[in-house]
Motif scaffolding. Structure first.
Motif, PDB file in Angstrom:
ATOM      1  N   ILE A   1     108.560 -19.458  21.258  1.00  5.10           N
ATOM      2  CA  ILE A   1     107.627 -20.588  21.351  1.00  5.10           C
ATOM      3  C   ILE A   1     107.358 -20.858  22.823  1.00  5.10           C
ATOM      4  O   ILE A   1     108.237 -21.327  23.552  1.00  5.10           O
TER       5      ILE A   1
ATOM      6  N   THR B   1      98.424 -29.616  16.100  1.00  9.94           N
ATOM      7  CA  THR B   1      99.043 -29.714  14.786  1.00  9.94           C
ATOM      8  C   THR B   1      98.467 -30.886  14.002  1.00  9.94           C
ATOM      9  O   THR B   1      97.983 -31.865  14.579  1.00  9.94           O
TER      10      THR B   1
ATOM     11  N   GLN C   1     103.770 -21.802  23.943  1.00 20.88           N
ATOM     12  CA  GLN C   1     102.484 -22.474  24.141  1.00 20.88           C
ATOM     13  C   GLN C   1     102.418 -23.763  23.326  1.00 20.88           C
ATOM     14  O   GLN C   1     102.886 -23.799  22.187  1.00 20.88           O
TER      15      GLN C   1
ATOM     16  N   GLU D   1      97.224 -24.339   6.178  1.00 12.99           N
ATOM     17  CA  GLU D   1      97.852 -25.094   7.262  1.00 12.99           C
ATOM     18  C   GLU D   1      99.078 -25.827   6.731  1.00 12.99           C
ATOM     19  O   GLU D   1      99.444 -25.687   5.566  1.00 12.99           O
TER      20      GLU D   1
ATOM     21  N   GLU E   1      98.548 -32.651  19.939  1.00 14.39           N
ATOM     22  CA  GLU E   1      98.966 -31.427  20.620  1.00 14.39           C
ATOM     23  C   GLU E   1     100.474 -31.516  20.779  1.00 14.39           C
ATOM     24  O   GLU E   1     100.987 -32.423  21.435  1.00 14.39           O
TER      25      GLU E   1
ATOM     26  N   GLN F   1     108.139 -28.401  19.865  1.00 11.12           N
ATOM     27  CA  GLN F   1     108.146 -27.294  18.903  1.00 11.12           C
ATOM     28  C   GLN F   1     109.524 -26.635  18.842  1.00 11.12           C
ATOM     29  O   GLN F   1     110.033 -26.326  17.767  1.00 11.12           O
TER      30      GLN F   1
ATOM     31  N   LYS G   1     100.618 -26.413  20.872  1.00 12.76           N
ATOM     32  CA  LYS G   1      99.675 -26.125  19.796  1.00 12.76           C
ATOM     33  C   LYS G   1      99.164 -27.414  19.169  1.00 12.76           C
ATOM     34  O   LYS G   1      99.846 -28.446  19.180  1.00 12.76           O
TER      35      LYS G   1
END
Length: 171
Positions: free
Chosen positions: A149, A155, A151, A94, A126, A132, A153
């Motif tokens: 990009i 993080t 959606q 990650e 989120e 993003q 996500k």
């Protein structure tokens, strides 16, 4: 009397100039070596620092809304190329998105690949599509990559109040 004083002076000179053996200092193998750091933000130390593996486990146990105050060391994967206002740190499989408290300080843009220490607040969030895309633009991604990009996500996020970057000796 003059001869006695002369002899004492010569003897003092001879004994004062004698060669003494000096022993080289040896350092035990387990002794720590001091490292100099560039410090950004609040003043922090390099003690009680978690590894990136330990930090990954901490993040995996967090839920949105949870926070942890701690320090960890990791490698810089990426830095904002506009002004150094964020960076991404490696966490095994990650990464953690690091921002700086109150935008009070910024990172040098050329530290990708360096191991650093950050102190502050870890949390899970989120990230919206817009955020993003904004970060992708800051990172210099192409318009095609940004358009992919679509959606939100989850993080791993970190708000740093202090950062230490080891100083590299130039030879």
């Amino acid at each position: 009397m003059k001869k006695v004083l002369f002899i004492l002076a010569v003897m003092g000179f001879v004994f004062g100039c004698k060669n003494e053996k000096t022993e080289k200092e040896s350092f035990p193998e387990n002794e720590e070596i001091a490292i100099n750091y560039q410090s950004f933000g609040d003043s922090i130390t390099d003690d009680a620092v978690l590894s990136k593996a330990e930090m990954t486990e901490k993040f995996k146990n967090l839920k949105p809304g949870d926070t942890l105050n701690l320090k960890f060391a990791s490698d810089v994967k990426e830095v904002c190329q506009k002004k150094g206002c964020w960076m991404k740190l490696d966490l095994d499989d990650e990464e953690a998105m690091v921002r700086f408290k109150d935008y009070g300080f910024f990172m040098p843009k050329d530290i990708a690949g360096q191991k650093i220490i950050v102190a502050g607040k870890a949390y899970v969030e989120e990230m919206s599509v817009e955020d993003q895309q904004h970060y992708a633009e800051d990172a210099g991604k192409t318009h095609e990559e940004i358009a992919e990009i679509t959606q939100p996500k989850i993080t791993y996020a970190f708000e740093a109040n202090g950062v230490l970057i080891p100083e590299i000796e130039k030879q």
